[in-house]
Design a protein around this motif. Structure first.
Motif, mmCIF file in Angstrom:
data_model
loop_
_atom_site.group_PDB
_atom_site.id
_atom_site.type_symbol
_atom_site.label_atom_id
_atom_site.label_comp_id
_atom_site.label_asym_id
_atom_site.label_seq_id
_atom_site.Cartn_x
_atom_site.Cartn_y
_atom_site.Cartn_z
ATOM 1 N N UNK A 17 0.826 -1.219 0.257
ATOM 2 C CA UNK A 17 -0.268 0.041 0.271
ATOM 3 C C UNK A 17 1.251 0.862 0.003
ATOM 4 N N UNK A 18 1.693 1.355 0.727
ATOM 5 C CA UNK A 18 2.898 2.327 0.780
ATOM 6 C C UNK A 18 3.563 2.330 -0.615
ATOM 7 N N UNK A 19 4.224 1.807 -1.218
ATOM 8 C CA UNK A 19 4.666 1.530 -2.791
ATOM 9 C C UNK A 19 3.593 2.147 -3.865
ATOM 10 N N UNK A 20 1.884 2.132 -3.516
ATOM 11 C CA UNK A 20 1.375 2.240 -4.242
ATOM 12 C C UNK A 20 1.007 4.086 -4.146
ATOM 13 N N UNK A 21 0.909 4.008 -2.542
ATOM 14 C CA UNK A 21 0.918 5.886 -2.541
ATOM 15 C C UNK A 21 1.881 6.299 -2.983
ATOM 16 N N UNK A 22 2.795 5.897 -2.857
ATOM 17 C CA UNK A 22 3.876 6.890 -2.880
ATOM 18 C C UNK A 22 3.731 7.040 -4.582
ATOM 19 N N UNK A 23 3.262 5.867 -5.583
ATOM 20 C CA UNK A 23 3.924 5.952 -7.149
ATOM 21 C C UNK A 23 2.441 6.922 -7.530
ATOM 22 N N UNK A 25 1.577 9.819 -5.559
ATOM 23 C CA UNK A 25 2.231 10.703 -4.678
ATOM 24 C C UNK A 25 1.508 11.276 -3.837
ATOM 25 N N UNK A 26 1.389 10.552 -3.019
ATOM 26 C CA UNK A 26 0.514 9.988 -1.787
ATOM 27 C C UNK A 26 1.264 10.173 -0.971
ATOM 28 N N UNK A 27 3.071 11.182 -0.591
ATOM 29 C CA UNK A 27 3.595 11.460 0.276
ATOM 30 C C UNK A 27 3.667 11.672 1.738
ATOM 31 N N UNK A 28 2.439 11.921 1.887
ATOM 32 C CA UNK A 28 2.057 11.725 3.496
ATOM 33 C C UNK A 28 1.711 10.466 3.553
ATOM 34 N N UNK A 29 0.780 10.668 3.176
ATOM 35 C CA UNK A 29 0.303 9.189 3.449
ATOM 36 C C UNK A 29 1.247 7.632 3.465
ATOM 37 N N UNK A 30 2.486 7.142 2.188
ATOM 38 C CA UNK A 30 3.107 6.741 2.152
ATOM 39 C C UNK A 30 4.064 6.422 3.354
ATOM 40 N N UNK A 54 9.498 8.106 -0.457
ATOM 41 C CA UNK A 54 8.346 9.294 0.435
ATOM 42 C C UNK A 54 9.055 10.205 1.482
ATOM 43 N N UNK A 55 9.659 10.136 2.230
ATOM 44 C CA UNK A 55 10.465 11.539 2.686
ATOM 45 C C UNK A 55 11.170 12.509 1.536
ATOM 46 N N UNK A 56 12.223 11.706 0.916
ATOM 47 C CA UNK A 56 13.031 12.482 -0.082
ATOM 48 C C UNK A 56 11.793 13.479 -1.005
ATOM 49 N N UNK A 57 10.869 12.868 -1.535
ATOM 50 C CA UNK A 57 9.855 13.313 -1.902
ATOM 51 C C UNK A 57 9.031 14.328 -1.939
ATOM 52 N N UNK A 58 8.729 14.375 -0.311
ATOM 53 C CA UNK A 58 8.173 15.603 0.907
ATOM 54 C C UNK A 58 9.012 16.922 1.058
ATOM 55 N N UNK A 59 10.370 16.128 0.438
ATOM 56 C CA UNK A 59 11.406 17.228 0.770
ATOM 57 C C UNK A 59 12.621 16.617 1.724
#
Length: 104
Positions: A17-23, A25-30, A54-59
């Motif tokens: 699920x985390x991987x799907x959320x990451x894909x 763009x739901x970085x907070x959820x991931x 996910x943290x990298x994408x969230x900055x």
């Protein structure tokens, strides 16, 4: 999801699920999902790498680096983790090969 409702503590389901959320763009959820996965299975390397991504994408590069360094403590020979750490260091303005200097 249905699988998570059937078994809410299954770390494999959480990781997927985390991987799907990451894909998506739901970085907070991931981030939240990968953290939950790690709490259920503290040595699940894919969850550490997913969380760092996910943290990298969230900055949040510092936290991403911290989790990747923890992942290396779990399995020091994982090339994906070393590569991800190098990318974080490079994004922070450093030399991506610096992370490997202590390994060799």
């Amino acid at each position: 999801t249905k699988a998570l409702k059937l078994n809410p503590t299954n770390f494999k389901v959480l990781s997927n699920i985390g991987s799907a959320q990451l894909d998506q763009g739901q970085f907070g959820n991931a981030i939240s999902t990968f953290r939950k996965c790690i709490s259920k299975m503290p040595d699940h390397l894919d969850a550490f790498n997913g969380l760092a991504s996910a943290l990298r994408h969230a900055g949040d590069l510092d936290s991403a680096e911290t989790f990747l360094r923890e992942a290396i403590q779990i399995r020091a020979d994982d090339t994906d983790t070393w590569n991800n750490l190098g990318l974080i260091i490079q994004k922070k303005g450093g030399n991506k090969w610096t992370c490997c200097s202590n390994k060799y």
